[in-house]
Design an enzyme around this catalytic site. Structure first.
Site, PDB file in Angstrom:
ATOM      1  N   GLU A   1       0.826  -1.218   0.000  1.00  0.00           N
ATOM      2  CA  GLU A   1       0.000   0.000   0.000  1.00  0.00           C
ATOM      3  C   GLU A   1       0.853   1.258   0.000  1.00  0.00           C
ATOM      4  O   GLU A   1       0.721   2.129   0.855  1.00  0.00           O
ATOM      5  CB  GLU A   1      -0.960  -0.023   1.195  1.00  0.00           C
ATOM      6  CG  GLU A   1      -1.940  -1.194   1.118  1.00  0.00           C
ATOM      7  CD  GLU A   1      -3.085  -1.137   2.125  1.00  0.00           C
ATOM      8  OE1 GLU A   1      -2.915  -0.484   3.171  1.00  0.00           O
ATOM      9  OE2 GLU A   1      -4.136  -1.756   1.860  1.00  0.00           O
TER      10      GLU A   1
ATOM     11  N   GLU B   1      -5.415  -8.329  -1.329  1.00  0.00           N
ATOM     12  CA  GLU B   1      -6.098  -8.198  -0.034  1.00  0.00           C
ATOM     13  C   GLU B   1      -7.564  -7.901  -0.296  1.00  0.00           C
ATOM     14  O   GLU B   1      -7.892  -7.090  -1.170  1.00  0.00           O
ATOM     15  CB  GLU B   1      -5.519  -7.053   0.813  1.00  0.00           C
ATOM     16  CG  GLU B   1      -4.192  -7.343   1.436  1.00  0.00           C
ATOM     17  CD  GLU B   1      -3.717  -6.236   2.378  1.00  0.00           C
ATOM     18  OE1 GLU B   1      -4.561  -5.563   3.019  1.00  0.00           O
ATOM     19  OE2 GLU B   1      -2.495  -6.041   2.459  1.00  0.00           O
TER      20      GLU B   1
HETATM   21  C1  BGP Z   1      -4.524  -3.081   4.823  1.00  0.00           C
HETATM   22  C2  BGP Z   1      -3.145  -3.495   5.270  1.00  0.00           C
HETATM   23  C3  BGP Z   1      -3.067  -4.747   6.057  1.00  0.00           C
HETATM   24  C4  BGP Z   1      -4.290  -5.092   6.852  1.00  0.00           C
HETATM   25  C5  BGP Z   1      -5.583  -4.675   6.230  1.00  0.00           C
HETATM   26  C6  BGP Z   1      -6.784  -4.752   7.138  1.00  0.00           C
HETATM   27  O1  BGP Z   1      -4.631  -1.711   4.709  1.00  0.00           O
HETATM   28  O2  BGP Z   1      -2.289  -3.693   4.167  1.00  0.00           O
HETATM   29  O3  BGP Z   1      -1.856  -4.778   6.764  1.00  0.00           O
HETATM   30  O4  BGP Z   1      -4.169  -5.045   8.192  1.00  0.00           O
HETATM   31  O5  BGP Z   1      -5.548  -3.399   5.683  1.00  0.00           O
HETATM   32  O6  BGP Z   1      -6.789  -3.636   7.961  1.00  0.00           O
HETATM   33  P1  BGP Z   1      -7.031  -3.736   9.515  1.00  0.00           P
HETATM   34  O7  BGP Z   1      -6.029  -4.720   9.998  1.00  0.00           O
HETATM   35  O8  BGP Z   1      -6.786  -2.394  10.030  1.00  0.00           O
HETATM   36  O9  BGP Z   1      -8.426  -4.194   9.685  1.00  0.00           O
END
Ligand code: BGP
Length: 483
Positions: free
Chosen positions: A176, A379
Protein backbone atom coordinates in the site's frame (compact mmCIF):
# COMPACT_ATOMS: atom_id res chain seq x y z
CA UNK A 1 -17.44 -23.49 -16.93
CA UNK A 2 -15.00 -21.52 -14.79
CA UNK A 3 -13.99 -17.98 -15.68
CA UNK A 4 -10.80 -18.40 -13.71
CA UNK A 5 -7.80 -19.46 -15.71
CA UNK A 6 -6.27 -22.88 -15.16
CA UNK A 7 -3.54 -22.30 -12.60
CA UNK A 8 -5.31 -19.29 -11.09
CA UNK A 9 -3.51 -18.52 -7.84
CA UNK A 10 -5.95 -18.90 -4.96
CA UNK A 11 -4.51 -18.26 -1.51
CA UNK A 12 -4.33 -15.86 1.38
CA UNK A 13 -2.36 -12.83 2.57
CA UNK A 14 -0.53 -11.82 5.74
CA UNK A 15 2.19 -9.45 6.96
CA UNK A 16 5.16 -10.32 9.16
CA UNK A 17 4.57 -7.84 11.97
CA UNK A 18 0.90 -8.80 12.29
CA UNK A 19 1.62 -12.51 12.26
CA UNK A 20 5.06 -13.68 13.33
CA UNK A 21 5.60 -12.44 16.88
CA UNK A 22 9.09 -13.34 18.17
CA UNK A 23 9.78 -9.64 17.82
CA UNK A 24 13.26 -9.78 19.37
CA UNK A 25 14.20 -13.41 18.72
CA UNK A 26 17.38 -14.60 17.02
CA UNK A 27 18.89 -11.16 16.56
CA UNK A 28 15.81 -9.37 15.24
CA UNK A 29 15.81 -5.61 15.84
CA UNK A 30 12.79 -3.42 16.62
CA UNK A 31 10.70 -1.90 13.86
CA UNK A 32 8.09 0.84 13.90
CA UNK A 33 5.40 -1.83 14.35
CA UNK A 34 7.04 -3.03 17.56
CA UNK A 35 6.57 0.27 19.38
CA UNK A 36 2.87 0.63 18.62
CA UNK A 37 0.45 -0.17 21.41
CA UNK A 38 -2.90 -1.81 20.79
CA UNK A 39 -5.95 0.41 20.38
CA UNK A 40 -9.60 0.14 19.44
CA UNK A 41 -11.90 1.71 16.89
CA UNK A 42 -12.48 4.55 19.37
CA UNK A 43 -8.99 4.98 20.84
CA UNK A 44 -6.04 5.16 18.45
CA UNK A 45 -2.84 3.14 18.85
CA UNK A 46 0.01 5.05 20.49
CA UNK A 47 3.62 5.29 19.39
CA UNK A 48 5.98 4.85 22.34
CA UNK A 49 9.55 5.01 21.12
CA UNK A 50 10.71 3.62 24.46
CA UNK A 51 8.64 0.64 25.48
CA UNK A 52 6.31 1.27 28.40
CA UNK A 53 5.87 -1.07 31.32
CA UNK A 54 2.45 -2.73 31.25
CA UNK A 55 1.50 -1.54 27.76
CA UNK A 56 0.25 -4.08 25.21
CA UNK A 57 2.37 -4.27 22.04
CA UNK A 58 0.48 -6.69 19.80
CA UNK A 59 3.33 -7.34 17.33
CA UNK A 60 5.56 -8.79 20.05
CA UNK A 61 3.78 -12.09 20.12
CA UNK A 62 1.14 -11.58 17.40
CA UNK A 63 -0.06 -15.14 16.63
CA UNK A 64 3.46 -16.55 16.95
CA UNK A 65 3.69 -17.80 13.37
CA UNK A 66 7.45 -17.83 14.04
CA UNK A 67 6.98 -20.99 16.07
CA UNK A 68 3.78 -22.30 14.41
CA UNK A 69 4.61 -21.88 10.71
CA UNK A 70 4.71 -25.59 9.97
CA UNK A 71 1.24 -26.27 11.35
CA UNK A 72 -0.17 -23.09 9.85
CA UNK A 73 1.19 -23.86 6.40
CA UNK A 74 -0.20 -27.39 6.68
CA UNK A 75 -3.64 -25.85 7.26
CA UNK A 76 -3.22 -23.55 4.23
CA UNK A 77 -2.31 -26.64 2.21
CA UNK A 78 -5.40 -28.40 3.53
CA UNK A 79 -7.51 -25.59 2.07
CA UNK A 80 -5.67 -26.10 -1.22
CA UNK A 81 -3.73 -22.81 -1.31
CA UNK A 82 -1.73 -22.27 -4.47
CA UNK A 83 -0.11 -19.10 -3.17
CA UNK A 84 0.65 -17.58 0.22
CA UNK A 85 1.36 -13.87 0.55
CA UNK A 86 3.71 -13.05 3.41
CA UNK A 87 6.20 -10.30 4.09
CA UNK A 88 9.80 -10.49 5.18
CA UNK A 89 10.47 -8.67 8.41
CA UNK A 90 13.24 -6.25 7.43
CA UNK A 91 14.63 -6.12 10.98
CA UNK A 92 15.14 -9.89 11.07
CA UNK A 93 17.58 -9.41 8.21
CA UNK A 94 19.03 -5.99 9.11
CA UNK A 95 18.23 -5.35 12.79
CA UNK A 96 18.63 -1.56 12.65
CA UNK A 97 18.48 -1.23 8.87
CA UNK A 98 21.97 0.31 8.99
CA UNK A 99 24.24 -2.75 9.19
CA UNK A 100 26.36 -3.74 6.25
CA UNK A 101 26.07 -7.49 6.85
CA UNK A 102 22.78 -9.39 7.30
CA UNK A 103 21.66 -11.47 10.27
CA UNK A 104 22.05 -15.11 9.21
CA UNK A 105 19.48 -16.39 11.71
CA UNK A 106 16.82 -14.16 10.22
CA UNK A 107 17.62 -15.35 6.70
CA UNK A 108 17.41 -18.96 7.84
CA UNK A 109 13.90 -18.50 9.18
CA UNK A 110 12.55 -17.54 5.76
CA UNK A 111 14.51 -20.37 4.13
CA UNK A 112 12.55 -22.73 6.35
CA UNK A 113 9.24 -21.04 5.57
CA UNK A 114 9.82 -21.10 1.80
CA UNK A 115 10.93 -24.74 1.95
CA UNK A 116 7.82 -25.64 3.88
CA UNK A 117 5.60 -23.88 1.32
CA UNK A 118 7.46 -25.61 -1.48
CA UNK A 119 6.77 -28.98 0.15
CA UNK A 120 3.05 -28.40 -0.54
CA UNK A 121 3.50 -26.74 -3.92
CA UNK A 122 2.43 -23.34 -2.56
CA UNK A 123 4.02 -20.33 -4.29
CA UNK A 124 5.26 -17.65 -1.92
CA UNK A 125 4.29 -14.08 -2.83
CA UNK A 126 6.65 -11.89 -0.84
CA UNK A 127 6.06 -8.29 0.17
CA UNK A 128 9.47 -6.75 0.80
CA UNK A 129 8.18 -4.02 3.10
CA UNK A 130 4.78 -4.32 4.73
CA UNK A 131 4.03 -1.47 7.12
CA UNK A 132 7.23 -1.50 9.09
CA UNK A 133 10.53 0.35 9.03
CA UNK A 134 13.59 -0.44 11.14
CA UNK A 135 13.51 1.76 14.23
CA UNK A 136 17.24 2.31 13.82
CA UNK A 137 16.54 4.21 10.60
CA UNK A 138 13.79 6.25 12.26
CA UNK A 139 16.11 7.33 15.07
CA UNK A 140 19.09 7.95 12.83
CA UNK A 141 17.52 10.00 10.04
CA UNK A 142 13.72 10.01 10.38
CA UNK A 143 13.06 7.06 8.11
CA UNK A 144 11.83 7.52 4.58
CA UNK A 145 11.93 11.32 4.72
CA UNK A 146 15.66 10.90 4.13
CA UNK A 147 17.17 9.64 0.89
CA UNK A 148 19.56 7.48 2.88
CA UNK A 149 16.63 5.10 3.36
CA UNK A 150 16.83 4.18 -0.34
CA UNK A 151 20.32 2.70 0.01
CA UNK A 152 19.39 0.81 3.18
CA UNK A 153 16.39 -0.64 1.40
CA UNK A 154 18.40 -1.67 -1.66
CA UNK A 155 21.00 -3.37 0.51
CA UNK A 156 18.18 -5.35 2.12
CA UNK A 157 16.66 -6.14 -1.29
CA UNK A 158 19.95 -7.31 -2.71
CA UNK A 159 20.42 -9.67 0.22
CA UNK A 160 16.99 -11.26 -0.04
CA UNK A 161 16.88 -11.38 -3.85
CA UNK A 162 20.23 -13.19 -3.91
CA UNK A 163 19.33 -15.52 -1.08
CA UNK A 164 15.84 -16.50 -2.27
CA UNK A 165 16.09 -16.04 -6.04
CA UNK A 166 15.47 -19.74 -6.64
CA UNK A 167 12.77 -20.11 -4.00
CA UNK A 168 10.61 -17.05 -4.62
CA UNK A 169 9.43 -15.89 -8.04
CA UNK A 170 6.74 -13.38 -7.08
CA UNK A 171 7.63 -10.18 -5.20
CA UNK A 172 5.92 -6.93 -4.22
CA UNK A 173 7.99 -3.91 -3.24
CA UNK A 174 5.97 -1.80 -0.74
CA UNK A 175 2.61 -2.68 0.74
CA UNK A 176 0.00 0.00 0.00
CA UNK A 177 2.67 2.46 -1.05
CA UNK A 178 -0.02 5.05 -1.73
CA UNK A 179 -0.87 5.16 1.98
CA UNK A 180 1.56 8.07 2.11
CA UNK A 181 -0.50 9.91 -0.50
CA UNK A 182 -3.35 9.84 2.02
CA UNK A 183 -1.71 10.56 5.33
CA UNK A 184 1.57 10.68 7.27
CA UNK A 185 2.66 7.25 8.41
CA UNK A 186 4.94 6.23 11.22
CA UNK A 187 4.29 2.57 10.50
CA UNK A 188 5.24 2.42 6.81
CA UNK A 189 6.89 5.80 6.32
CA UNK A 190 9.05 5.44 9.40
CA UNK A 191 8.90 9.09 10.43
CA UNK A 192 7.63 10.91 13.46
CA UNK A 193 4.58 13.07 13.32
CA UNK A 194 4.12 15.54 16.15
CA UNK A 195 1.21 13.91 18.00
CA UNK A 196 2.76 10.40 18.00
CA UNK A 197 -0.56 8.59 17.53
CA UNK A 198 -2.07 6.75 14.61
CA UNK A 199 -5.20 8.88 14.79
CA UNK A 200 -6.26 9.14 11.18
CA UNK A 201 -8.51 12.11 11.95
CA UNK A 202 -5.65 14.32 12.96
CA UNK A 203 -5.26 17.67 11.30
CA UNK A 204 -3.02 17.87 8.29
CA UNK A 205 -0.27 20.47 8.25
CA UNK A 206 1.85 21.66 5.37
CA UNK A 207 4.99 20.44 7.14
CA UNK A 208 3.56 16.94 7.38
CA UNK A 209 2.42 17.01 3.77
CA UNK A 210 5.93 17.95 2.73
CA UNK A 211 7.34 15.06 4.77
CA UNK A 212 4.96 12.42 3.51
CA UNK A 213 5.31 13.27 -0.17
CA UNK A 214 9.09 13.36 0.23
CA UNK A 215 8.96 9.93 1.90
CA UNK A 216 6.65 8.72 -0.86
CA UNK A 217 9.03 9.93 -3.55
CA UNK A 218 11.93 8.14 -1.86
CA UNK A 219 9.88 4.93 -1.70
CA UNK A 220 8.87 5.22 -5.36
CA UNK A 221 12.51 5.59 -6.37
CA UNK A 222 13.51 2.73 -4.05
CA UNK A 223 10.74 0.55 -5.50
CA UNK A 224 11.85 1.21 -9.09
CA UNK A 225 15.50 0.55 -8.26
CA UNK A 226 14.49 -2.68 -6.52
CA UNK A 227 12.62 -3.87 -9.62
CA UNK A 228 15.71 -3.30 -11.77
CA UNK A 229 17.97 -4.91 -9.19
CA UNK A 230 15.74 -7.98 -8.86
CA UNK A 231 15.64 -8.52 -12.61
CA UNK A 232 19.41 -8.20 -12.82
CA UNK A 233 19.83 -10.89 -10.14
CA UNK A 234 17.34 -13.27 -11.74
CA UNK A 235 15.52 -12.22 -14.94
CA UNK A 236 12.73 -14.68 -14.11
CA UNK A 237 11.64 -12.79 -11.01
CA UNK A 238 8.24 -11.13 -11.32
CA UNK A 239 8.08 -7.94 -9.30
CA UNK A 240 4.89 -5.99 -8.75
CA UNK A 241 3.55 -2.98 -6.90
CA UNK A 242 0.81 -2.91 -4.27
CA UNK A 243 -1.80 -0.17 -4.03
CA UNK A 244 -4.51 0.41 -1.43
CA UNK A 245 -7.35 1.07 -3.83
CA UNK A 246 -10.04 3.18 -2.24
CA UNK A 247 -12.48 3.31 -5.10
CA UNK A 248 -14.08 6.72 -5.04
CA UNK A 249 -17.42 7.57 -6.63
CA UNK A 250 -18.86 11.06 -7.04
CA UNK A 251 -21.52 11.41 -4.32
CA UNK A 252 -23.98 12.85 -6.87
CA UNK A 253 -23.93 13.63 -10.58
CA UNK A 254 -23.37 17.27 -9.70
CA UNK A 255 -20.28 18.13 -11.81
CA UNK A 256 -18.67 19.62 -8.69
CA UNK A 257 -18.79 16.21 -7.04
CA UNK A 258 -17.52 14.53 -10.20
CA UNK A 259 -14.48 16.82 -10.32
CA UNK A 260 -13.89 16.31 -6.62
CA UNK A 261 -13.95 12.52 -7.07
CA UNK A 262 -11.56 12.73 -10.00
CA UNK A 263 -9.10 14.88 -8.04
CA UNK A 264 -9.16 12.49 -5.10
CA UNK A 265 -8.92 9.38 -7.24
CA UNK A 266 -5.88 10.71 -9.04
CA UNK A 267 -3.86 11.56 -5.95
CA UNK A 268 -5.02 8.71 -3.74
CA UNK A 269 -5.33 5.80 -6.17
CA UNK A 270 -3.59 6.65 -9.45
CA UNK A 271 -0.46 8.65 -8.66
CA UNK A 272 1.63 5.72 -7.41
CA UNK A 273 0.33 3.26 -9.98
CA UNK A 274 1.05 5.75 -12.76
CA UNK A 275 4.64 6.20 -11.58
CA UNK A 276 5.21 2.49 -11.02
CA UNK A 277 3.55 1.25 -14.22
CA UNK A 278 4.43 4.07 -16.60
CA UNK A 279 7.79 5.12 -15.19
CA UNK A 280 7.19 8.82 -14.64
CA UNK A 281 5.16 11.27 -12.60
CA UNK A 282 1.94 12.27 -14.39
CA UNK A 283 1.36 15.96 -15.09
CA UNK A 284 -1.50 16.22 -12.62
CA UNK A 285 0.88 15.17 -9.83
CA UNK A 286 3.53 17.73 -10.73
CA UNK A 287 0.84 20.42 -10.88
CA UNK A 288 -0.62 19.25 -7.58
CA UNK A 289 2.77 19.50 -5.83
CA UNK A 290 3.25 23.02 -7.24
CA UNK A 291 -0.23 24.13 -6.23
CA UNK A 292 0.22 22.81 -2.69
CA UNK A 293 3.71 24.27 -2.35
CA UNK A 294 5.27 20.83 -1.91
CA UNK A 295 8.84 20.62 -3.13
CA UNK A 296 9.93 17.25 -4.39
CA UNK A 297 13.50 16.93 -5.50
CA UNK A 298 13.09 14.72 -8.56
CA UNK A 299 16.65 14.41 -9.84
CA UNK A 300 17.67 13.29 -13.33
CA UNK A 301 18.92 10.07 -11.75
CA UNK A 302 15.50 9.55 -10.12
CA UNK A 303 13.76 10.03 -13.46
CA UNK A 304 16.02 7.45 -15.06
CA UNK A 305 15.43 5.01 -12.20
CA UNK A 306 11.65 5.40 -12.41
CA UNK A 307 11.76 4.77 -16.18
CA UNK A 308 13.91 1.68 -15.84
CA UNK A 309 12.06 0.14 -12.91
CA UNK A 310 8.46 -0.28 -14.03
CA UNK A 311 6.62 -3.23 -12.49
CA UNK A 312 5.75 -6.56 -14.11
CA UNK A 313 2.23 -6.65 -12.69
CA UNK A 314 -0.20 -4.60 -10.64
CA UNK A 315 -1.64 -5.70 -7.32
CA UNK A 316 -3.96 -3.99 -4.91
CA UNK A 317 -6.01 -4.29 -1.76
CA UNK A 318 -9.73 -3.80 -2.04
CA UNK A 319 -12.00 -3.69 0.97
CA UNK A 320 -14.46 -0.92 0.36
CA UNK A 321 -15.39 2.11 -1.68
CA UNK A 322 -16.09 5.70 -0.74
CA UNK A 323 -17.72 8.79 -2.16
CA UNK A 324 -16.44 12.27 -2.73
CA UNK A 325 -18.54 15.37 -2.42
CA UNK A 326 -17.86 19.05 -2.91
CA UNK A 327 -20.28 19.72 -0.05
CA UNK A 328 -18.48 19.77 3.32
CA UNK A 329 -21.70 18.92 5.21
CA UNK A 330 -22.09 15.35 3.97
CA UNK A 331 -21.98 12.41 6.41
CA UNK A 332 -18.53 10.84 6.76
CA UNK A 333 -17.64 7.15 7.26
CA UNK A 334 -14.44 5.34 8.30
CA UNK A 335 -12.07 3.08 6.43
CA UNK A 336 -8.67 1.43 6.54
CA UNK A 337 -6.78 4.59 5.72
CA UNK A 338 -9.06 7.14 4.21
CA UNK A 339 -12.38 8.47 5.38
CA UNK A 340 -15.03 9.30 2.83
CA UNK A 341 -18.62 10.34 2.37
CA UNK A 342 -21.27 7.78 3.29
CA UNK A 343 -22.82 5.97 0.33
CA UNK A 344 -26.55 5.42 1.02
CA UNK A 345 -26.75 2.43 -1.37
CA UNK A 346 -24.33 0.12 0.42
CA UNK A 347 -23.85 -1.38 3.88
CA UNK A 348 -21.06 -0.87 6.37
CA UNK A 349 -19.05 -3.39 8.40
CA UNK A 350 -18.95 -3.24 12.22
CA UNK A 351 -15.83 -1.09 11.87
CA UNK A 352 -17.58 1.32 9.51
CA UNK A 353 -16.01 0.14 6.23
CA UNK A 354 -18.40 0.35 3.29
CA UNK A 355 -18.97 -3.05 1.69
CA UNK A 356 -19.18 -2.82 -2.08
CA UNK A 357 -18.55 -6.03 -4.09
CA UNK A 358 -19.51 -4.43 -7.41
CA UNK A 359 -16.86 -1.83 -6.74
CA UNK A 360 -14.30 -4.61 -7.19
CA UNK A 361 -15.51 -5.31 -10.73
CA UNK A 362 -15.49 -1.60 -11.47
CA UNK A 363 -11.98 -1.23 -10.01
CA UNK A 364 -10.47 -4.17 -11.91
CA UNK A 365 -11.83 -2.73 -15.15
CA UNK A 366 -10.59 0.74 -14.33
CA UNK A 367 -7.07 -0.47 -13.57
CA UNK A 368 -6.87 -2.77 -16.57
CA UNK A 369 -8.06 -0.03 -18.91
CA UNK A 370 -5.34 2.22 -17.54
CA UNK A 371 -2.30 -0.10 -17.57
CA UNK A 372 -3.13 -3.33 -19.43
CA UNK A 373 -0.99 -5.21 -16.92
CA UNK A 374 -1.89 -8.54 -15.31
CA UNK A 375 -3.54 -7.94 -11.94
CA UNK A 376 -3.88 -9.71 -8.66
CA UNK A 377 -6.21 -8.85 -5.76
CA UNK A 378 -3.81 -9.33 -2.87
CA UNK A 379 -6.10 -8.20 -0.03
CA UNK A 380 -9.85 -8.35 0.40
CA UNK A 381 -11.95 -9.41 3.35
CA UNK A 382 -14.26 -8.65 6.21
CA UNK A 383 -12.95 -7.78 9.66
CA UNK A 384 -15.56 -9.09 12.10
CA UNK A 385 -15.92 -10.55 15.58
CA UNK A 386 -16.37 -14.32 15.68
CA UNK A 387 -18.12 -16.48 18.27
CA UNK A 388 -16.71 -19.89 19.14
CA UNK A 389 -19.45 -22.42 19.93
CA UNK A 390 -19.06 -24.96 22.73
CA UNK A 391 -18.03 -27.64 20.24
CA UNK A 392 -15.32 -25.38 18.80
CA UNK A 393 -17.18 -24.56 15.58
CA UNK A 394 -17.38 -21.00 14.25
CA UNK A 395 -20.27 -20.08 11.98
CA UNK A 396 -18.97 -17.10 10.02
CA UNK A 397 -21.58 -16.94 7.28
CA UNK A 398 -21.13 -13.12 7.13
CA UNK A 399 -17.51 -13.63 6.03
CA UNK A 400 -18.50 -16.24 3.45
CA UNK A 401 -21.12 -13.87 2.05
CA UNK A 402 -18.64 -11.01 1.80
CA UNK A 403 -15.98 -13.11 0.03
CA UNK A 404 -18.46 -14.93 -2.20
CA UNK A 405 -19.93 -11.66 -3.44
CA UNK A 406 -16.49 -10.27 -4.19
CA UNK A 407 -15.34 -13.42 -6.00
CA UNK A 408 -18.51 -13.30 -8.09
CA UNK A 409 -17.71 -9.74 -9.15
CA UNK A 410 -14.09 -10.69 -9.88
CA UNK A 411 -15.50 -13.37 -12.20
CA UNK A 412 -17.59 -10.75 -13.99
CA UNK A 413 -14.53 -8.53 -14.37
CA UNK A 414 -12.70 -11.44 -16.00
CA UNK A 415 -15.71 -11.82 -18.31
CA UNK A 416 -15.35 -8.14 -19.12
CA UNK A 417 -11.84 -8.88 -20.36
CA UNK A 418 -9.64 -8.13 -17.33
CA UNK A 419 -6.53 -10.24 -16.80
CA UNK A 420 -6.62 -11.39 -13.18
CA UNK A 421 -4.29 -14.20 -12.13
CA UNK A 422 -4.62 -14.47 -8.39
CA UNK A 423 -6.63 -13.75 -5.28
CA UNK A 424 -5.28 -13.67 -1.72
CA UNK A 425 -7.91 -12.59 0.81
CA UNK A 426 -6.48 -10.74 3.77
CA UNK A 427 -5.61 -12.38 7.07
CA UNK A 428 -6.33 -15.96 5.96
CA UNK A 429 -5.44 -16.83 9.53
CA UNK A 430 -6.58 -14.39 12.25
CA UNK A 431 -3.89 -11.84 13.00
CA UNK A 432 -3.35 -8.41 14.56
CA UNK A 433 -5.31 -5.56 12.98
CA UNK A 434 -3.03 -2.93 11.45
CA UNK A 435 -5.27 0.04 12.11
CA UNK A 436 -6.47 -0.75 15.64
CA UNK A 437 -4.01 -3.37 16.89
CA UNK A 438 -6.94 -5.55 17.97
CA UNK A 439 -7.27 -9.31 17.73
CA UNK A 440 -11.05 -9.34 17.79
CA UNK A 441 -11.21 -7.76 14.34
CA UNK A 442 -10.81 -11.08 12.56
CA UNK A 443 -10.47 -11.88 8.86
CA UNK A 444 -9.33 -15.50 8.94
CA UNK A 445 -10.53 -18.85 7.70
CA UNK A 446 -8.55 -20.08 10.69
CA UNK A 447 -9.46 -18.82 14.14
CA UNK A 448 -6.65 -18.10 16.61
CA UNK A 449 -7.48 -18.18 20.31
CA UNK A 450 -6.22 -14.83 21.51
CA UNK A 451 -8.09 -11.77 22.74
CA UNK A 452 -7.57 -8.03 22.61
CA UNK A 453 -5.57 -8.05 25.83
CA UNK A 454 -3.15 -10.56 24.39
CA UNK A 455 -4.52 -13.52 26.36
CA UNK A 456 -5.33 -16.94 24.91
CA UNK A 457 -3.88 -20.34 24.07
CA UNK A 458 -3.04 -19.48 20.42
CA UNK A 459 -4.90 -22.65 19.48
CA UNK A 460 -6.01 -22.75 15.82
CA UNK A 461 -9.60 -23.69 14.86
CA UNK A 462 -11.23 -24.14 11.46
CA UNK A 463 -14.13 -21.74 10.80
CA UNK A 464 -17.04 -22.58 8.45
CA UNK A 465 -15.32 -20.32 5.91
CA UNK A 466 -12.31 -22.69 5.98
CA UNK A 467 -14.40 -25.51 4.51
CA UNK A 468 -16.14 -23.14 2.13
CA UNK A 469 -12.90 -21.70 0.74
CA UNK A 470 -11.50 -25.22 0.27
CA UNK A 471 -14.48 -25.96 -2.01
CA UNK A 472 -13.99 -22.70 -3.88
CA UNK A 473 -10.37 -23.58 -4.59
CA UNK A 474 -11.15 -27.20 -5.46
CA UNK A 475 -13.68 -26.05 -8.05
CA UNK A 476 -11.43 -23.22 -9.31
CA UNK A 477 -14.09 -20.70 -8.35
CA UNK A 478 -17.06 -22.54 -9.87
CA UNK A 479 -18.62 -23.56 -6.60
CA UNK A 480 -19.19 -20.54 -4.40
CA UNK A 481 -22.01 -22.12 -2.41
CA UNK A 482 -21.63 -23.76 0.96
CA UNK A 483 -22.23 -27.48 0.43
C1 BGP B 1 -4.52 -3.08 4.82
C2 BGP B 1 -3.15 -3.50 5.27
C3 BGP B 1 -3.07 -4.75 6.06
C4 BGP B 1 -4.29 -5.09 6.85
C5 BGP B 1 -5.58 -4.68 6.23
C6 BGP B 1 -6.78 -4.75 7.14
O1 BGP B 1 -4.63 -1.71 4.71
O2 BGP B 1 -2.29 -3.69 4.17
O3 BGP B 1 -1.86 -4.78 6.76
O4 BGP B 1 -4.17 -5.04 8.19
O5 BGP B 1 -5.55 -3.40 5.68
O6 BGP B 1 -6.79 -3.64 7.96
P1 BGP B 1 -7.03 -3.74 9.52
O7 BGP B 1 -6.03 -4.72 10.00
O8 BGP B 1 -6.79 -2.39 10.03
O9 BGP B 1 -8.43 -4.19 9.68
Amino acid sequence: MSNFSKGFLWGGATAANQLEGAWDADGKGPSTADVLTSGTKASPRQITIDLQEGANYPSHEAIDFYHHYKDDIAMFAEMGFKVFRLSINWTRIYPTGLETAPNEKGLEFYDHVFDELNKYGIEPLVTISHYECPLGMVKEFNGWTNRKAIDCFLRYCETIFKRYKDKVTYWLTFNEINGLAMMPSFLGGGFFSPDMTMDFNKKKTHELDQMRYTALHNQLVASAKAVKLGHSINPNLKIGNMICHITTYPFTCNPNDVIKAQELDRIVNCLCGDVQCRGMYPNYAINFFEREGIEINITEEDKKALKEGTVDYYTFSYYMSGCASADPNTVQVGGNIMHGVKNPYIEESEWGWQIDPQGLRYTLNKIYDRYQLPMMVVENGLGAEDKVEDDGSIHDQYRINYLKNHIQEMKLAIDDGCKVWGYTPWGCIDLVSASTGEMKKRYGFIYVDKDNDGKGTLKRLRKDSFYWYKKVIESNGDNLEMV
